[in-house]
Design a protein around this motif. Structure first.
Motif, mmCIF file in Angstrom:
data_model
loop_
_atom_site.group_PDB
_atom_site.id
_atom_site.type_symbol
_atom_site.label_atom_id
_atom_site.label_comp_id
_atom_site.label_asym_id
_atom_site.label_seq_id
_atom_site.Cartn_x
_atom_site.Cartn_y
_atom_site.Cartn_z
ATOM 1 N N GLU A 14 0.629 -1.176 0.032
ATOM 2 C CA GLU A 14 -0.189 -0.137 0.033
ATOM 3 C C GLU A 14 0.819 1.091 0.091
ATOM 4 O OE1 GLU A 14 -3.025 0.063 3.232
ATOM 5 O OE2 GLU A 14 -3.304 -2.045 2.572
ATOM 6 N N ILE A 15 0.695 2.178 -0.810
ATOM 7 C CA ILE A 15 1.073 3.394 -0.941
ATOM 8 C C ILE A 15 0.614 4.393 -0.058
ATOM 9 C CG2 ILE A 15 2.425 5.208 -2.578
ATOM 10 C CD1 ILE A 15 2.241 3.118 -4.678
ATOM 11 N N SER A 16 1.274 4.919 0.828
ATOM 12 C CA SER A 16 0.737 6.030 1.841
ATOM 13 C C SER A 16 0.413 7.290 0.801
ATOM 14 C CB SER A 16 1.620 6.427 2.937
ATOM 15 O OG SER A 16 2.643 7.273 2.317
ATOM 16 N N ASN A 17 -0.642 8.177 1.508
ATOM 17 C CA ASN A 17 -1.120 9.484 0.907
ATOM 18 C C ASN A 17 0.069 10.276 0.721
ATOM 19 O OD1 ASN A 17 -3.605 8.542 0.480
ATOM 20 N ND2 ASN A 17 -4.176 9.434 2.340
ATOM 21 N N SER A 23 5.351 11.601 -5.207
ATOM 22 C CA SER A 23 5.174 11.411 -6.372
ATOM 23 C C SER A 23 5.006 12.537 -7.442
ATOM 24 C CB SER A 23 4.523 9.982 -6.669
ATOM 25 O OG SER A 23 3.240 10.362 -6.603
ATOM 26 N N ASN A 24 4.114 13.328 -6.864
ATOM 27 C CA ASN A 24 3.513 14.455 -7.896
ATOM 28 C C ASN A 24 4.509 15.771 -7.538
ATOM 29 O OD1 ASN A 24 1.493 13.030 -8.636
ATOM 30 N ND2 ASN A 24 0.069 13.779 -6.854
ATOM 31 N N PHE A 25 5.465 15.869 -6.636
ATOM 32 C CA PHE A 25 6.520 16.632 -6.546
ATOM 33 C C PHE A 25 7.185 17.045 -7.783
ATOM 34 C CE2 PHE A 25 10.669 18.413 -5.239
ATOM 35 C CZ PHE A 25 10.267 19.617 -4.549
ATOM 36 N N ASP A 26 7.068 18.511 -8.143
ATOM 37 C CA ASP A 26 7.767 18.749 -9.516
ATOM 38 C C ASP A 26 9.263 19.337 -8.751
ATOM 39 O OD1 ASP A 26 8.759 19.621 -11.929
ATOM 40 O OD2 ASP A 26 7.001 21.124 -11.929
ATOM 41 N N ASN A 27 10.364 18.879 -8.968
ATOM 42 C CA ASN A 27 11.639 19.132 -8.888
ATOM 43 C C ASN A 27 12.013 20.554 -9.528
ATOM 44 O OD1 ASN A 27 13.828 19.068 -7.164
ATOM 45 N ND2 ASN A 27 14.855 17.363 -8.456
ATOM 46 N N SER A 28 11.310 20.750 -10.693
ATOM 47 C CA SER A 28 11.840 21.964 -11.486
ATOM 48 C C SER A 28 11.510 22.955 -10.692
ATOM 49 C CB SER A 28 11.455 21.807 -12.713
ATOM 50 O OG SER A 28 9.840 21.909 -12.675
ATOM 51 N N LYS A 29 10.512 22.931 -9.856
ATOM 52 C CA LYS A 29 10.207 24.299 -8.952
ATOM 53 C C LYS A 29 11.106 24.694 -8.032
ATOM 54 C CE LYS A 29 5.273 23.256 -9.726
ATOM 55 N NZ LYS A 29 3.859 23.070 -9.151
#
Length: 91
Positions: free
Chosen positions: A36-39, A45-51
């Protein structure tokens, strides 16, 4: 009176019968693994490193200030930042 020992075939049959029963019990009791992948992980996983910010200029400024002896730590600001971090990450 004739006393005979157990026949080898009887021993073999008893062993095999017990082994088959044990194998059936093991297969009934098998537990399947699951992941199970936690919230929190889903958010990462949605984190944008370019920011992310380019801090190299500020780091060089701080290094120069430390080398020159002009860098001063603001204890109140440091404490406030630490308390903010602790309160945000308390669960």
């Amino acid at each position: 009176m004739k006393i005979g020992g157990m026949k080898v075939q009887n021993l073999y049959n008893n062993y095999n019968n017990n082994k088959v029963k044990d194998d059936q019990n093991v297969s009934k009791n098998k537990i399947k693994d699951r992941i199970e992948i936690s919230n929190e992980a889903k958010k990462l996983s949605n984190f944008d490193n370019s920011k992310s910010l380019d801090n190299s200029k500020r780091i060089e400024e701080l290094k120069k200030m430390i080398k020159d002896g002009t860098y001063k730590v603001d204890a109140k600001l440091t404490a406030e930042s630490m308390m903010k971090f602790i309160n945000e990450n308390r669960r």
